[in-house]
Scaffold this active site. Sequence first.
Site, short mmCIF file in Angstrom:
data_model
loop_
_atom_site.label_atom_id
_atom_site.label_comp_id
_atom_site.label_asym_id
_atom_site.label_seq_id
_atom_site.Cartn_x
_atom_site.Cartn_y
_atom_site.Cartn_z
N GLY A 16 3.00 -4.02 0.83
CA GLY A 16 2.01 -2.93 0.85
C GLY A 16 0.62 -3.49 0.66
CG ASP A 38 0.13 -1.24 4.15
OD1 ASP A 38 -0.40 -1.45 3.06
OD2 ASP A 38 0.53 -0.10 4.51
CD GLU A 67 11.43 0.04 1.84
OE1 GLU A 67 10.52 -0.09 2.68
OE2 GLU A 67 11.24 0.41 0.66
CD GLU A 88 -2.00 -1.10 -6.61
OE1 GLU A 88 -1.02 -0.52 -7.15
OE2 GLU A 88 -2.86 -0.51 -5.95
CD GLU A 97 2.28 9.87 -3.27
OE1 GLU A 97 1.19 9.30 -3.34
OE2 GLU A 97 2.55 10.72 -2.41
#
Lengths: 333, 333
Positions: A16, A38, A67, A88, A97
């Site tokens: 991410g 990302d 994933e 992060e 979230e």
Amino acid sequence: MQHQKFITDKVVIDVGCGTGVLSIFCARAGARRVYAVDASLIANQAKQVVEDNNLSDKVIVLHGRIEVCYSCFLDVEIEETVDVIISEWMGYMLVYESMLESVIFARDKWLKPGGLILPSHASLYMAPVTNSERYHQSIDFWHNVYGIKMSALIPFAKLTAFEEPSVETIKGENVLTWPSLVTEVDCYTVRVQELKTITAKYEFSSMLQAPLHGFAFWFDVEFNGPELPVLNYYYNQLTSGSLSQDQHPHSSGHLRKRPKSEEAVILSTAPEDAPTHWQQTLVYMFDPIQLEEGQIVEGSVTISQREEHSRFLNIRLEFNSGGRSFEKVSVLR
Amino acid sequence: MQHQKFITDKVVIDVGCGTGVLSIFCARAGARRVYAVDASLIANQAKQVVEDNNLSDKVIVLHGRIEVCYSCFLDVEIEETVDVIISEWMGYMLVYESMLESVIFARDKWLKPGGLILPSHASLYMAPVTNSERYHQSIDFWHNVYGIKMSALIPFAKLTAFEEPSVETIKGENVLTWPSLVTEVDCYTVRVQELKTITAKYEFSSMLQAPLHGFAFWFDVEFNGPELPVLNYYYNQLTSGSLSQDQHPHSSGHLRKRPKSEEAVILSTAPEDAPTHWQQTLVYMFDPIQLEEGQIVEGSVTISQREEHSRFLNIRLEFNSGGRSFEKVSVLR
């Protein structure tokens, strides 16, 4: 940068990556190669940022999902194992979230044995708070509005102000005593299933005589080096749920059980530390309870993902003190 | 209270009464009877507030719709005409989510000839603004983030910060010159159709050398007594759209055309006045334009309700200055 020695010449994955800021830090710390991943379109900007900072030879930006997804096939392909995972991933109240599931997936798929995860550990805390200013502004205002008695609106005002958790910044002086540990996450061992429901008992002894307005939740994360302290038996028992806090021989619930590594860097979002965009998450009660100094407040909290809406968090709070008890269920959405 | 003489012994309707505060003011000003109407469930609280203030004999709270609704049949029944209509109908930028249509409906159905409407008039203004602080925080930050060049994110940051109008509080010193009147609403004569699309030309001469960052919109409302000043010919032509500002013999666009009544009470939401919950509505440009002192900025603005989503407002801004021109369409939602 404090862990530069663990990153130089290593292969890193940034789960991410967003704008790519952490990937670039790793490249500057000497990483051999960084996969910056990302799922959002921000990956396009990250790619440009990497180019603009002349790091395209080191940072590989991948737009896709960590994933495996059998319906969209947008999962990224990384054809080597990695030495370091950085991410992060933390959300409000740590788990709202959060992207921790992606970190777990990346760990199990790509991390070499003995590899490093940064941050390595996370702790969620709670503490009782007093916040008369907030209560007065939201509620007491209605007793007299330009000389008109508007107390009839107070139940409505309470619902509006206090029904759901709120993300706001409080101060150290709002906190009535030392915090209690709700859960601790070891990023090396945590499993996805453990995050679905978090339950903890708490017991506080108020350090002040003050109205109790509710409870604050916050977290810190630790960036430990790869040599982890051995977790002690009771700590493991406690977090695995096989031993309640009451049974814990040193149980106060207030101090972390795991000794901190000397190399640890800590990012704290506590009320007494500098404000962050995570702020604190507050669960207010509809009515304050006057606490005496030394009065015991105890109960339990259960934080669970709503099945129908996995990004929403249910927070169930049980409370007992001075012969009063109640249960409040609220939803962080 | 300043218009107490027009309310004593009169019958009043409060359109969208909310908590009932204005209805109670009218009762205290000596109204014979006040119909307090609200379609929301807040009407139940208003009823209790009226009781708690011992005004149930004067204030009749009705839960229902002002407008006739042939599908829900929830329109209220009021079996007499009224002397006064009061309403706090104004939304952001005057017309966003405004209840003025309900006021018009109530006026045409229940107001006696010669009756009073409070507020009686509303004016929407616009002015060019400079706001370097806002621009720096949102945009310039990305030039250097912890030593990383992140300018690639600036287009994205501009979209996030400036694509849509924002409701925020600016100061008098952000405003570059006198405002221009966008539209003026006479609550006695305005028709629903006139509110669907509001168009105005503007022309400003900057009083300062400063970067122009965008335009601010705000409004004021007047509470005139029933003896209205006669509106002048040009003013009527201008607001009805049959005469453009360019053709207006005294056209500067900057000063209101209609003389204010001496009895007027004015509620202003201008940047130089005390902040209100309406704040100001800002339409920012993606890039600032450096203005010289005395430089002319001209163009037009069109504010229209989106057909598919009638609560959303489309704001189309045309701009010409110093050989540059552009058009920006944004949506207040």
